[in-house]
Scaffold this motif. Structure first.
Motif, PDB file in Angstrom:
ATOM      1  N   GLY A   1      65.757   3.900 -41.358  1.00 20.02           N
ATOM      2  CA  GLY A   1      65.259   4.166 -40.002  1.00 20.02           C
ATOM      3  C   GLY A   1      66.313   4.971 -39.342  1.00 20.02           C
ATOM      4  N   ARG A   2      67.648   5.230 -39.695  1.00 16.36           N
ATOM      5  CA  ARG A   2      68.723   6.082 -39.066  1.00 16.36           C
ATOM      6  C   ARG A   2      68.242   7.336 -39.033  1.00 16.36           C
ATOM      7  NH1 ARG A   2      70.790   8.770 -36.307  1.00 16.36           N
ATOM      8  NH2 ARG A   2      72.908   9.191 -35.960  1.00 16.36           N
ATOM      9  N   THR A   3      67.471   8.152 -39.971  1.00 20.36           N
ATOM     10  CA  THR A   3      67.201   9.423 -39.959  1.00 20.36           C
ATOM     11  C   THR A   3      66.409   9.698 -38.726  1.00 20.36           C
ATOM     12  OG1 THR A   3      67.236   9.290 -42.448  1.00 20.36           O
ATOM     13  CG2 THR A   3      66.354  11.351 -41.482  1.00 20.36           C
TER      14      THR A   3
ATOM     15  N   ALA B   1      65.979   8.018 -36.021  1.00 18.42           N
ATOM     16  CA  ALA B   1      66.407   7.489 -34.823  1.00 18.42           C
ATOM     17  C   ALA B   1      66.684   8.113 -33.428  1.00 18.42           C
ATOM     18  CB  ALA B   1      67.619   6.280 -34.865  1.00 18.42           C
ATOM     19  N   THR B   2      67.481   9.274 -33.737  1.00 18.54           N
ATOM     20  CA  THR B   2      67.663   9.942 -32.498  1.00 18.54           C
ATOM     21  C   THR B   2      66.379  10.688 -31.930  1.00 18.54           C
ATOM     22  OG1 THR B   2      69.922  10.538 -33.220  1.00 18.54           O
ATOM     23  CG2 THR B   2      69.335  11.856 -31.379  1.00 18.54           C
ATOM     24  N   GLY B   3      65.572  11.303 -32.882  1.00 25.27           N
ATOM     25  CA  GLY B   3      64.492  11.889 -32.276  1.00 25.27           C
ATOM     26  C   GLY B   3      63.245  10.896 -31.619  1.00 25.27           C
TER      27      GLY B   3
ATOM     28  N   GLY C   1      64.917  23.969 -31.502  1.00 28.59           N
ATOM     29  CA  GLY C   1      65.595  23.287 -32.755  1.00 28.59           C
ATOM     30  C   GLY C   1      64.561  22.282 -33.383  1.00 28.59           C
ATOM     31  N   PHE C   2      64.338  22.742 -34.783  1.00 23.09           N
ATOM     32  CA  PHE C   2      63.613  21.914 -35.634  1.00 23.09           C
ATOM     33  C   PHE C   2      64.240  21.500 -36.688  1.00 23.09           C
ATOM     34  CE2 PHE C   2      59.081  21.136 -37.501  1.00 23.09           C
ATOM     35  CZ  PHE C   2      58.614  20.677 -36.573  1.00 23.09           C
ATOM     36  N   GLY C   3      65.372  20.765 -36.246  1.00 22.02           N
ATOM     37  CA  GLY C   3      66.152  20.064 -37.481  1.00 22.02           C
ATOM     38  C   GLY C   3      65.748  18.604 -37.455  1.00 22.02           C
ATOM     39  N   ASN C   4      66.770  17.821 -37.529  1.00 17.26           N
ATOM     40  CA  ASN C   4      66.678  16.240 -37.529  1.00 17.26           C
ATOM     41  C   ASN C   4      66.110  15.640 -36.380  1.00 17.26           C
ATOM     42  OD1 ASN C   4      68.450  13.660 -36.723  1.00 17.26           O
ATOM     43  ND2 ASN C   4      67.510  13.327 -38.868  1.00 17.26           N
ATOM     44  N   VAL C   5      66.626  16.028 -35.197  1.00 17.73           N
ATOM     45  CA  VAL C   5      66.472  15.456 -33.905  1.00 17.73           C
ATOM     46  C   VAL C   5      64.831  16.187 -33.431  1.00 17.73           C
ATOM     47  CG1 VAL C   5      66.715  15.197 -31.510  1.00 17.73           C
ATOM     48  CG2 VAL C   5      68.732  15.061 -33.143  1.00 17.73           C
ATOM     49  N   GLY C   6      64.675  17.405 -33.487  1.00 14.90           N
ATOM     50  CA  GLY C   6      63.571  18.036 -32.831  1.00 14.90           C
ATOM     51  C   GLY C   6      62.293  17.791 -33.780  1.00 14.90           C
TER      52      GLY C   6
ATOM     53  N   ALA D   1      66.876  20.580 -28.357  1.00 11.34           N
ATOM     54  CA  ALA D   1      67.447  19.912 -29.441  1.00 11.34           C
ATOM     55  C   ALA D   1      68.071  20.824 -30.392  1.00 11.34           C
ATOM     56  CB  ALA D   1      66.211  19.218 -30.212  1.00 11.34           C
ATOM     57  N   ALA D   2      68.998  21.823 -30.094  1.00  6.38           N
ATOM     58  CA  ALA D   2      69.782  22.783 -30.870  1.00  6.38           C
ATOM     59  C   ALA D   2      71.246  22.702 -30.590  1.00  6.38           C
ATOM     60  CB  ALA D   2      69.166  24.043 -30.971  1.00  6.38           C
ATOM     61  N   LEU D   3      71.592  23.545 -29.353  1.00  5.94           N
ATOM     62  CA  LEU D   3      73.013  23.771 -29.306  1.00  5.94           C
ATOM     63  C   LEU D   3      73.263  23.261 -27.773  1.00  5.94           C
ATOM     64  CD1 LEU D   3      72.982  27.212 -30.547  1.00  5.94           C
ATOM     65  CD2 LEU D   3      73.650  25.200 -31.680  1.00  5.94           C
TER      66      LEU D   3
HETATM   67  P1  NAD Z   1      70.252  20.001 -37.278  1.00  6.58           P
HETATM   68  O1  NAD Z   1      71.209  20.745 -37.901  1.00  6.58           O
HETATM   69  O2  NAD Z   1      69.246  19.051 -38.013  1.00  6.58           O
HETATM   70  O3  NAD Z   1      69.173  21.058 -36.310  1.00  6.58           O
HETATM   71  C1  NAD Z   1      69.548  21.959 -35.447  1.00  6.58           C
HETATM   72  C2  NAD Z   1      68.206  22.871 -35.218  1.00  6.58           C
HETATM   73  O4  NAD Z   1      68.702  23.757 -34.363  1.00  6.58           O
HETATM   74  C3  NAD Z   1      68.003  23.474 -36.497  1.00  6.58           C
HETATM   75  O5  NAD Z   1      66.701  23.734 -36.664  1.00  6.58           O
HETATM   76  C4  NAD Z   1      68.530  25.008 -36.328  1.00  6.58           C
HETATM   77  O6  NAD Z   1      67.786  26.120 -36.942  1.00  6.58           O
HETATM   78  C5  NAD Z   1      68.074  25.008 -34.740  1.00  6.58           C
HETATM   79  N1  NAD Z   1      68.985  26.108 -34.136  1.00  6.58           N
HETATM   80  C6  NAD Z   1      70.366  26.496 -34.220  1.00  6.58           C
HETATM   81  N2  NAD Z   1      70.663  27.483 -33.568  1.00  6.58           N
HETATM   82  C7  NAD Z   1      69.637  27.821 -32.616  1.00  6.58           C
HETATM   83  C8  NAD Z   1      69.268  28.686 -31.660  1.00  6.58           C
HETATM   84  N3  NAD Z   1      70.019  29.452 -31.232  1.00  6.58           N
HETATM   85  N4  NAD Z   1      68.145  28.703 -31.242  1.00  6.58           N
HETATM   86  C9  NAD Z   1      66.834  27.713 -31.652  1.00  6.58           C
HETATM   87  N5  NAD Z   1      67.122  26.962 -32.765  1.00  6.58           N
HETATM   88  C10 NAD Z   1      68.414  26.969 -33.064  1.00  6.58           C
HETATM   89  O7  NAD Z   1      70.924  19.080 -35.986  1.00  6.58           O
HETATM   90  P2  NAD Z   1      70.256  17.880 -35.131  1.00  6.58           P
HETATM   91  O8  NAD Z   1      71.011  16.773 -35.861  1.00  6.58           O
HETATM   92  O9  NAD Z   1      68.888  17.759 -35.061  1.00  6.58           O
HETATM   93  O10 NAD Z   1      70.892  17.900 -33.953  1.00  6.58           O
HETATM   94  C11 NAD Z   1      70.471  18.767 -32.959  1.00  6.58           C
HETATM   95  C12 NAD Z   1      71.242  18.436 -31.404  1.00  6.58           C
HETATM   96  O11 NAD Z   1      71.219  17.117 -31.049  1.00  6.58           O
HETATM   97  C13 NAD Z   1      72.791  18.858 -31.472  1.00  6.58           C
HETATM   98  O12 NAD Z   1      73.170  19.245 -30.318  1.00  6.58           O
HETATM   99  C14 NAD Z   1      73.575  17.372 -32.051  1.00  6.58           C
HETATM  100  O13 NAD Z   1      74.772  17.235 -31.509  1.00  6.58           O
HETATM  101  C15 NAD Z   1      72.467  16.405 -30.805  1.00  6.58           C
HETATM  102  N6  NAD Z   1      72.561  15.180 -31.619  1.00  6.58           N
HETATM  103  C16 NAD Z   1      72.116  14.689 -32.796  1.00  6.58           C
HETATM  104  C17 NAD Z   1      72.242  13.661 -32.973  1.00  6.58           C
HETATM  105  C18 NAD Z   1      71.678  13.029 -34.499  1.00  6.58           C
HETATM  106  O14 NAD Z   1      71.582  11.853 -34.636  1.00  6.58           O
HETATM  107  N7  NAD Z   1      71.507  13.899 -35.403  1.00  6.58           N
HETATM  108  C19 NAD Z   1      72.678  12.536 -32.108  1.00  6.58           C
HETATM  109  C20 NAD Z   1      72.905  12.840 -30.989  1.00  6.58           C
HETATM  110  C21 NAD Z   1      73.222  14.179 -30.686  1.00  6.58           C
END
Ligand code: NAD
Length: 425
Positions: free
Chosen positions: A190-192, A194-196, A223-228, A302-304
């Motif tokens: 479930g952790r993967t 959780a934040t999203g 941002g379309f990574g883990n959280v997005g 959900a990126a930076l």
């Molecule tokens: P990730 O590395 O999985 O995804 C980041 C996404 O942002 C990627 O799709 C990347 O291509 C995109 N990105 C980077 N620069 C960009 C830009 N200039 N414009 C548009 N998109 C851009 O990271 P994540 O784990 O999804 O984390 C995202 C944010 O959430 C970070 O700020 C992180 O600190 C914060 N966060 C994450 C968690 C977690 O559990 N993963 C928990 C708390 C906070």
């Protein structure tokens, strides 16, 4: 306030202190408590001698700061980065105290790291650094003392090396000292997601409190990574329409809604997990920053950090912003959005699903009994909803913005714990 205020040449620590003093003053916190909570309980520095692959020996600097254990053991990541230093760890540890407090979990705040350049290290060198960090920190970390987790440039492998080192030193398995471990090694299902999930839960609670239906509500996500990705999937699951998503390859926009499942499959199959080449019915590709300015109900950065600032905030068209990234809006950007009447759900409420997930892993490790993913998600969503409602009510009661309300509610819980426990060590 009669307390001599601490300042720091480290920008992050100075900002953390200033934010704390401002909120504490507004809350009318007594001087003694302000003094206690503006200091960390423990700041530990260790040297980390490592034999490099070429046979030379290099000594790295390692850190761990426990800001407060008033509510419970410290919790916070360990980062491997050239710029890691003691003050940065203190600032981040302090922020973790407030984050855990607001999340309603039984933790204080901690943070640690090693000043190193991971890109220049081999896997074996990283392993030696991790093991020596854990061994030297053994006296100050523990399941009931201070619980490290992954952060920038650390993840499952480092947590396993930490756990294995401490377990061998103690001659017994110590899984609950570290969270963020792989599932087969005392990690948690479930952790993967959780934040999203947590971010989306906040967005849905917001709509509920405003008397709006999620059905057809429009959402844009940077941002379309883990959280997005998991925030997007949860929003469409609730009936919302995700009209824009983005990553480093650009913005993908469809006013009638993007095919988010297809986008998820696309990034899952892309070698670099990118949206590059993604398309679906009605989808147009726009420039990278355009996602910030799409016409939508909810925008989720959900990126930076710092993506909405004094230079571009006036162009934001969303009605509400749910901050998934840490610090995506600068104070200047915040002021402009405020004037425009855009309601913001602050980062340390919205993205706390991750740390709540760490708490679940710790609880399962201590009990030696693992939950199903459904149990994990049910508990997560229940806690996120409660936390959202607590901040919402606090904001209404004190007539302040959610960001300030979240901070004040967080400080309040720690201050109450210090008052109840008294001042001793
Ligand atoms: P990730 O590395 O999985 O995804 C980041 C996404 O942002 C990627 O799709 C990347 O291509 C995109 N990105 C980077 N620069 C960009 C830009 N200039 N414009 C548009 N998109 C851009 O990271 P994540 O784990 O999804 O984390 C995202 C944010 O959430 C970070 O700020 C992180 O600190 C914060 N966060 C994450 C968690 C977690 O559990 N993963 C928990 C708390 C906070």
């Amino acid at each position: 306030m009669a307390v001599a205020k601490r300042t720091s040449t480290n920008v992050l620590l100075d900002t953390a202190l200033k934010n704390f003093y401002a909120a504490a003053e507004e809350m009318g916190l007594e001087d003694g408590l302000i003094d206690i909570l503006s200091h960390s309980e423990r700041r530990t520095c260790v040297s980390i001698p490592v034999e490099m692959d070429d046979g030379t020996v290099k000594v790295f600097d390692g850190y761990r700061v426990l800001h407060s254990s008033a509510v419970g053991p410290g919790k916070g990541g360990v980062r491997f980065h050239p710029e890691v230093n003691l003050d940065e760890c203190e600032a981040l540890g302090m922020m973790m105290t407030w984050k855990c407090s607001l999340a309603g979990i039984p933790y204080g705040g901690g943070k640690g790291g090693v000043s190193c350049e991971p890109l220049e290290l081999s896997k074996k060198e990283k392993e030696r650094i991790s093991r020596t960090w854990a061994a030297r920190m053994a006296p100050v970390i523990g399941a009931w003392t201070d619980i490290p987790a992954p952060d920038v440039n650390t993840g499952g492998p480092e947590m396993v090396w930490f756990m294995d080192t401490i377990s061998k030193m103690k001659n017994q398995l110590e899984p609950a000292i570290f969270t963020g471990k792989p599932i087969p090694l005392w990690g948690s299902k479930g952790r993967t997601a959780a934040t999203g999930y947590g971010v989306a839960t906040c967005a849905l609670e917001l709509l509920k409190n405003l008397g709006k239906s999620p059905e057809g509500a429009t959402v844009a996500i940077q941002g379309f990574g883990n959280v997005g990705t998991y925030a997007a999937l949860t929003m469409i699951g609730a009936g919302a329409k995700v009209v824009g998503i983005s990553d480093i390859t650009g913005t993908y926009y469809a006013p009638n809604g993007l095919d988010i499942k297809k986008a998820f499959d696309h990034v899952s199959n892309h070698p670099k997990r990118l949206l590059e080449g993604f398309t679906c019915d009605g989808c147009q590709k726009l420039d990278l920053p355009e996602v910030l300015f799409l016409d939508c109900d909810i925008f989720i950065p959900a990126a930076l950090e710092g993506v909405i600032n004094g230079k571009n905030a006036d162009k934001v068209k969303a009605k509400y912003i749910v901050e998934a990234a840490n610090g995506p809006i600068t104070p200047e950007g915040d002021a402009i959005l405020d004037e425009k009447g855009i309601l913001i759900v602050p980062d340390f409420l919205a993205n706390s699903g991750g740390v709540i997930g760490s708490y679940f892993e710790w609880a399962q490790d201590l009990g030696g009994f693992f939950w199903s993913e459904e149990e994990y998600n049910d508990r997560l969503i229940r806690i996120m909803k409660d936390n959202f409602q607590r901040v919402w009510s606090y904001a209404k009661e004190k007539n302040v913005k959610m960001r300030r309300a979240a901070f004040m509610a967080a400080i309040q819980r720690v201050a109450d714990a210090v008052r109840m426990r008294g001042v001793f060590l």
